[in-house]
Design a protein around this motif. Sequence first.
Motif, mmCIF file in Angstrom:
data_model
loop_
_atom_site.group_PDB
_atom_site.id
_atom_site.type_symbol
_atom_site.label_atom_id
_atom_site.label_comp_id
_atom_site.label_asym_id
_atom_site.label_seq_id
_atom_site.Cartn_x
_atom_site.Cartn_y
_atom_site.Cartn_z
ATOM 1 N N UNK A 7 44.861 72.376 43.665
ATOM 2 C CA UNK A 7 45.055 72.597 42.366
ATOM 3 C C UNK A 7 46.538 72.218 41.972
ATOM 4 N N UNK A 8 47.609 72.524 42.710
ATOM 5 C CA UNK A 8 49.056 72.385 42.345
ATOM 6 C C UNK A 8 49.252 70.981 42.101
ATOM 7 N N UNK A 9 48.445 69.962 42.898
ATOM 8 C CA UNK A 9 48.895 68.475 42.827
ATOM 9 C C UNK A 9 48.218 67.947 41.395
ATOM 10 N N UNK A 55 59.785 78.908 53.051
ATOM 11 C CA UNK A 55 59.382 78.803 51.878
ATOM 12 C C UNK A 55 59.656 77.168 51.630
ATOM 13 N N UNK A 56 60.739 76.520 51.471
ATOM 14 C CA UNK A 56 60.971 75.191 51.150
ATOM 15 C C UNK A 56 59.815 74.425 51.824
ATOM 16 N N UNK A 57 59.205 74.688 53.023
ATOM 17 C CA UNK A 57 58.453 73.843 53.589
ATOM 18 C C UNK A 57 56.742 73.993 53.063
ATOM 19 N N UNK A 58 56.602 74.808 52.242
ATOM 20 C CA UNK A 58 55.288 74.976 51.698
ATOM 21 C C UNK A 58 55.234 73.823 50.736
ATOM 22 N N UNK A 59 54.098 72.914 50.574
ATOM 23 C CA UNK A 59 54.119 71.561 49.717
ATOM 24 C C UNK A 59 54.593 71.792 48.198
ATOM 25 N N UNK A 60 53.923 72.727 47.596
ATOM 26 C CA UNK A 60 54.190 72.759 46.289
ATOM 27 C C UNK A 60 55.922 73.028 46.093
ATOM 28 N N UNK A 110 50.066 57.653 43.330
ATOM 29 C CA UNK A 110 49.361 58.862 43.748
ATOM 30 C C UNK A 110 49.014 59.738 42.689
ATOM 31 N N UNK A 111 49.874 60.025 41.735
ATOM 32 C CA UNK A 111 49.779 60.883 40.868
ATOM 33 C C UNK A 111 48.427 60.361 39.752
ATOM 34 N N UNK A 112 48.466 59.077 39.550
ATOM 35 C CA UNK A 112 47.352 58.397 38.564
ATOM 36 C C UNK A 112 46.094 58.490 39.463
ATOM 37 N N UNK A 113 45.888 58.308 40.791
ATOM 38 C CA UNK A 113 44.815 58.570 41.567
ATOM 39 C C UNK A 113 44.199 60.085 41.477
ATOM 40 N N UNK A 114 45.157 60.912 41.354
ATOM 41 C CA UNK A 114 44.721 62.283 41.333
ATOM 42 C C UNK A 114 44.446 62.731 40.121
#
Lengths: 249, 46
Positions: free
Chosen positions: A239-241, A10-15, B34-38
């Motif tokens: 999308x999450x990023x 669970x913790x290993x998933x990027x979001x 990185x946030x700004x680039x996104x």
Amino acid sequence: MKALIIWFNTTGSPPNFERYAARWIPIWFVLAFVCLLIGTAGGLFMVPADSKQGEIFRIIYIHVPAAWMSLFVFIVMAAQAFIALVWRIKICEILTIACAHIGLMFTAVTLITGSIWGKPTWGAWWTWDPRLTSELVLLFIYLGIIGLYNAIEDRRSAARAAAFLVLIGLINVPIVHFSVTWWNTLHQGETIRIVGESKMATELMWPLIVMTLATKFWFLGSVLQRARTMNLAHEANKDWAKKLAESKQ
Amino acid sequence: MIHLHGEFVAAAYIIFALALLWDYFAPRFEYRKTLRNILLRARRTK
């Protein structure tokens, strides 16, 4: 055991890792800053000067914890590299490279502060002593891992190649640790022991313990911060990023 | 005779502090970049 595996996945998933890191980074850094303040005040102003070395001995309160960290970080990095290679967990690949930067920093601090201590004590900035030389090799291994990772364009292939180099470089860790036992060296032998009696006076010991704790907390905060940054860069198109970037605007 | 060597001790602690400051701030600046680039990329593709 099952709960641990579920937590790990669970913790290993990027979001999830982003949320986990955001929560824990301030905690580790606050603990590190508090310990650094107490340890530095203790090491510089509270403990008496050493009867033989005088004031110059106060460098050990940064040199020794940094030297321990240079080896400790490598062992943690090797564990991450092993997991990354065997189970191909993305976050472990990221953590491996994050560890390399912190290990490099602590190794550089060890060598520089050791050199500063060496000049008035031994009369030389540098000597090709087994402990010093093996620590310098450790610095080159850290540089090699970071260099190899940056030289390969595909991030996952780069991380796997770097992980192989980490496992090969692990051979140097016992060489650094036992160099003062295996060879006749100018560097002093083992002074502080976890098991058995230490050669250091008890009243001089407490700032060293506090600074050791400080560097451990620092490592936890720093590795999460570096891994968080790399994780976000790898996931920039997800999308999450994008949502995260918009929410932090 | 005990020597003070205050400048050596100070130099060592300053180097340690500088290394920690770099380690603290460098990833933070990178994270913001990185946030700004996104954000910029997201605006371009809209």
